[in-house]
Design an enzyme around this catalytic site. Structure first.
Site, PDB file in Angstrom:
ATOM      1  N   ASP A   2       3.580  19.089   4.666  1.00 29.39           N
ATOM      2  CA  ASP A   2       3.278  18.364   3.439  1.00 29.39           C
ATOM      3  C   ASP A   2       2.288  17.251   3.757  1.00 29.39           C
ATOM      4  O   ASP A   2       1.852  17.089   4.899  1.00 29.39           O
ATOM      5  CB  ASP A   2       4.550  17.817   2.785  1.00 29.39           C
ATOM      6  CG  ASP A   2       4.435  17.778   1.259  1.00 29.39           C
ATOM      7  OD1 ASP A   2       3.477  17.152   0.765  1.00 29.39           O
ATOM      8  OD2 ASP A   2       5.277  18.378   0.568  1.00 29.39           O
TER       9      ASP A   2
ATOM     10  N   VAL B  39       1.659  24.412  -3.298  1.00 23.59           N
ATOM     11  CA  VAL B  39       1.244  23.050  -3.637  1.00 23.59           C
ATOM     12  C   VAL B  39       0.965  22.981  -5.133  1.00 23.59           C
ATOM     13  O   VAL B  39       1.221  23.934  -5.865  1.00 23.59           O
ATOM     14  CB  VAL B  39       0.009  22.633  -2.808  1.00 23.59           C
ATOM     15  CG1 VAL B  39       0.331  22.666  -1.323  1.00 23.59           C
ATOM     16  CG2 VAL B  39      -1.194  23.518  -3.103  1.00 23.59           C
TER      17      VAL B  39
ATOM     18  N   GLU C 208      -0.269  23.061  -8.919  1.00 27.05           N
ATOM     19  CA  GLU C 208      -0.894  24.169  -9.646  1.00 27.05           C
ATOM     20  C   GLU C 208      -2.286  23.763 -10.129  1.00 27.05           C
ATOM     21  O   GLU C 208      -2.596  23.785 -11.320  1.00 27.05           O
ATOM     22  CB  GLU C 208       0.011  24.572 -10.822  1.00 27.05           C
ATOM     23  CG  GLU C 208      -0.313  25.930 -11.414  1.00 27.05           C
ATOM     24  CD  GLU C 208       0.169  27.097 -10.551  1.00 27.05           C
ATOM     25  OE1 GLU C 208       0.062  28.236 -11.018  1.00 27.05           O
ATOM     26  OE2 GLU C 208       0.629  26.883  -9.421  1.00 27.05           O
TER      27      GLU C 208
ATOM     28  N   SER D  68       2.017  30.311 -10.020  1.00 27.27           N
ATOM     29  CA  SER D  68       2.722  31.006 -11.102  1.00 27.27           C
ATOM     30  C   SER D  68       1.781  31.438 -12.221  1.00 27.27           C
ATOM     31  O   SER D  68       2.181  32.207 -13.094  1.00 27.27           O
ATOM     32  CB  SER D  68       3.816  30.099 -11.682  1.00 27.27           C
ATOM     33  OG  SER D  68       3.265  28.901 -12.163  1.00 27.27           O
TER      34      SER D  68
ATOM     35  N   HIS E 125       5.041  35.148  -5.528  1.00 24.79           N
ATOM     36  CA  HIS E 125       5.527  34.240  -6.571  1.00 24.79           C
ATOM     37  C   HIS E 125       7.046  34.193  -6.582  1.00 24.79           C
ATOM     38  O   HIS E 125       7.713  35.176  -6.920  1.00 24.79           O
ATOM     39  CB  HIS E 125       5.000  34.704  -7.934  1.00 24.79           C
ATOM     40  CG  HIS E 125       5.462  33.877  -9.082  1.00 24.79           C
ATOM     41  ND1 HIS E 125       5.605  34.369 -10.362  1.00 24.79           N
ATOM     42  CD2 HIS E 125       5.822  32.566  -9.158  1.00 24.79           C
ATOM     43  CE1 HIS E 125       6.040  33.416 -11.160  1.00 24.79           C
ATOM     44  NE2 HIS E 125       6.179  32.312 -10.455  1.00 24.79           N
TER      45      HIS E 125
END
Length: 730
Positions: free
Chosen positions: A357, A410, A412, A439, A460
């Protein structure tokens, strides 16, 4: 190799050991050969005086028996079975299902003692086989499960389960297991009187034989004794019995919203059968079983929830000729809710996970997610520590070296995703498979940031990852077979159900699920009572209403996705009805559950959430003077999803109706009792679907207009599954 499914062996004491060992199966199931062999064995037990009794057991290390061969029931349930001369469909169905009941009744009335040596799992028909024995010895292992789970796939125990279980443990406790499909441990089964004795695995058969030898005159079931009484009592004038069915009927209606046939059949079969002699009761059970099979619901559920699911998990969509590629070390980019969940299930599957991260604190927080959930589940400390030791938090891309699979989760936003993609390739190289957990954003566009787009694929997940069973694999225009195989092997390793779809905005699940939410927003913007929208959504079989699910996903995310879509499509962007509702809620800072204010208000526990009282006046001109009927709301919420599914099929986003039904049920909770949107459309009839969609399009707009493929199929009398079968045969 023999085709015999039951081996027989007569010992010196005159006890016939019947060992079920179905050829070619890892687990015993009830096949025609099993029935033929058991029928022949029963005839021997009756006819041969040297046989003093029998013991029924399994020759499989996997367990005793898993029940009926659901794959083999296709012809019977689909109406493909040949009807005997002069028989109606229902009469033939009754005869077919009653044959198994009659065989087990012949077993328990053979006049000689029969014991079951249950040496492992016994589910469905497997448990029913043992209930027809006079004595049951079960292996003393808490991991072994016994149960009658047929209701989970739209059926019910049709081999005496609805009659013998209540006679053993009482009507009320039996209904709890029958209606919920719950399993019981051997210790629980002993307490309820479902089994008589527990024994070590190597003693189960000997204990069963010892009982038969010691009880030569005990070949009679309790319910065939004149003095038999149900535990707890039965009869319409018995207060406890009456209350059980009053409460059971109400609770079943609440749980199923009157959508499922099987629970009603179970209640009816138990109620009627418990007041009749066993022979008549079993015929009543077979009557209800035949009615269930005659209705398409059970067949649709079995096909999607069992047959298609198993096929997908065994690699039905895996490219042929690609060597197995199990993931050993994965790089997880993003340690938020989704990334932390992926890290957890990967580590639980034995993989090393590099959890990256923006800073070490954020990555450590992602690892803590696993620690918290393992502690909540009371996982053995040593096992939990081993899982945690496989997760390595970091903020340094250099730590990704050696990863053979990268998964990105991470924000969208296209630019952020491109940045982490390029930074990762600089360390691991373009030959590594890269999976994006986006997504909505098309995979083909995201793959431009990876120098070998054939190694870029969409993977996904659904939130929470550790609970949701589905993973949607998205194939970009240049994605190659190696990437598809790698993704599917990874999904198999974490024990999820995969579907494979082709690229488009929102792919399949997000795109079609979004229509359920969008139609709810459209109804809200028209002044429809929000409580009506939510209640209809739940009553039609969805897990929650469209407004509630939007709150769970996050209204801020819905807003960001909408803005990104608008930017990407430019002049081609078409605003959906209800889009202004999201914009208004965003302006008010109402993000959903995450900040305790969205369409609902979230007070401190133990108070429950409730719809925001000012909602209608804020996003519309107030409640419409004339409210739509529940049927009209249901039709809009249901058909808006189905037409989008049909469009995905026409556009090639979906290649099979099986993927479409699995993705709908396990991805966004599309009413499981339908078998999925494609099964449901086939059942309704495509001509009827087109007619209803035309009417909805005329009243509410082009979003309901049926695609040309659907019109063409309707005109030809085709079905989605019929079309798929022809394609497979070719």
């Amino acid at each position: 190799m023999t085709d015999t499914a039951i081996r027989t062996e007569l010992d010196a004491d005159g006890i016939l050991l019947l060992t079920i060992d179905v050829p070619g199966q890892s687990m015993n199931v009830i096949t025609p050969q099993v029935s033929a062999d058991l029928t022949a064995a029963i005839a021997r037990i009756k006819a041969e005086p040297e046989i003093k009794g029998a013991v029924l057991t399994s020759g499989k290390p996997s367990g005793f028996m898993a029940g009926a061969d659901l794959k083999g029931m296709g012809a019977l349930m689909g109406g493909g079975a040949k009807l005997p001369e002069g028989k109606s469909k229902m009469a033939a169905l009754f005869d077919a299902v009653y044959a198994l009941n009659k065989m087990l009744r012949d077993l328990e009335t053979c006049g000689k003692p029969v014991a079951a040596a249950i040496n492992g799992l016994a589910l469905g028909g497997g448990l029913e086989f043992t209930l027809a024995c006079h004595y049951r010895v079960c292996v003393d292992n808490p991991k072994v499960t016994l149960g009658l789970p047929e209701v989970m796939v739209g059926l019910f125990p049709g081999a005496g389960g609805t009659q013998r279980l209540p006679r053993l443990m009482g009507v009320q406790p039996a209904l709890m297991y029958l209606l919920q499909g719950k399993n019981m441990s051997p210790q629980e089964a002993l307490g309820f009187g479902v089994v008589h004795e527990l024994a070590a695995a190597d003693q189960v058969v000997e204990k069963a034989k010892a009982w038969v030898k010691a009880n030569p005159t005990k070949g009679v079931q309790p319910w065939d004794e004149k003095s038999f009484k149900f535990p707890g009592g039965v009869g319409m004038f018995n207060p406890g019995f009456a209350q059980t069915f009053m409460a059971g009927t109400a609770m079943t209606a609440k749980q199923t919203n009157h959508n499922m046939n099987a629970p009603v059949a179970i209640l009816s079969s138990v109620y009627e059968g418990s007041q009749l002699p066993m022979d008549t009761a079993l015929r009543v059970e077979s009557k209800y079983m035949a009615k269930l099979i005659a209705d398409p619901q059970a067949g649709n559920m079995i096909r999607s929830l069992f047959v298609s699911k198993q096929a997908a998990e065994k690699g039905a969509r895996r490219p042929q000729g690609v060597a197995p590629a199990p993931a050993q070390k994965i790089g997880m980019l993003g340690a938020g809710l989704m990334g932390a969940g992926v890290a957890m299930v990967s580590a639980q599957a034995g993989m090393t996970v590099v959890l990256l991260d923006r800073d070490l604190a954020a990555a450590e927080k992602g690892k803590q997610y696993t620690a918290d959930r393992l502690a909540k589940k009371r996982t053995d400390p040593a096992k939990a520590q081993a899982i945690l030791d496989r997760i390595h938090p970091t903020a340094d891309y250099a730590d990704l070296a050696g990863c053979d699979l990268i998964i990105e989760a991470v924000f969208e936003t296209r630019d952020i995703k491109a940045g982490v993609t390029k930074a990762t390739e600089a360390v691991v190289g373009a030959d590594t498979i890269f999976g994006s957990n986006t997504s909505t954003l098309p995979i083909t566009g995201l793959a431009e940031a990876w120098s070998k787009p054939e190694n870029f694929i969409g993977i996904h997940f659904f939130s929470p990852v550790e609970k949701m069973p589905l993973v949607e694999i998205i194939v970009g225009k240049q994605t190659g077979p190696t990437a598809i195989a790698k993704a599917l092997d990874y999904v198999a390793a974490i024990r999820k159900t995969p579907i494979v779809v082709n690229d488009s905005r929102g792919f399949y699940t997000s795109r079609c699920f979004g229509t359920y939410v969008q139609e709810g927003l459209a109804l809200l913007s028209e002044g429809t009572n929000p409580a009506l929208i939510e209640n209809v959504g739940r009553h039609m079989g969805m897990p929650v209403g469209p407004l509630a699910v939007n709150d769970e996903v996050g209204l801020d995310l819905s807003y960001k996705v909408g803005q990104q879509t608008k930017a990407d499509l430019g002049d081609k962007y078409v605003e959906q009805p209800g889009a202004k509702v999201i914009e208004t809620m965003h302006e008010l800072g109402r993000q959903g559950r995450k900040n305790a204010k969205g369409f609902y208000v979230y007070p401190d526990a133990p108070a429950k959430k409730y719809l925001w009282p000012e909602l209608v006046g804020t996003v519309s001109d107030g409640l419409a003077e004339t409210q739509p009927t529940p049927e009209a709301v249901r039709e809009r919420l249901l058909y808006r999803q189905m037409v989008e599914c049909a469009r995905c099929f026409e556009e090639g986003v979906l290649e099979t109706p099986q993927d479409g039904d699995l993705g709908a049920i396990f991805g966004w909770g599309f009413a499981p009792f339908t078998g999925g949107p494609f099964s449901h459309m086939d059942t309704i009839g495509l001509a009827n679907v087109v007619a209803i969609l035309d009417g909805l399009a005329q009243r509410h707009g082009d979003r309901f207009a049926p695609p040309q493929l659907l019109r063409d199929m309707a005109a030809k009398g085709e079905t989605f599954y019929g079309r798929a079968a022809l394609k497979q045969a070719a």
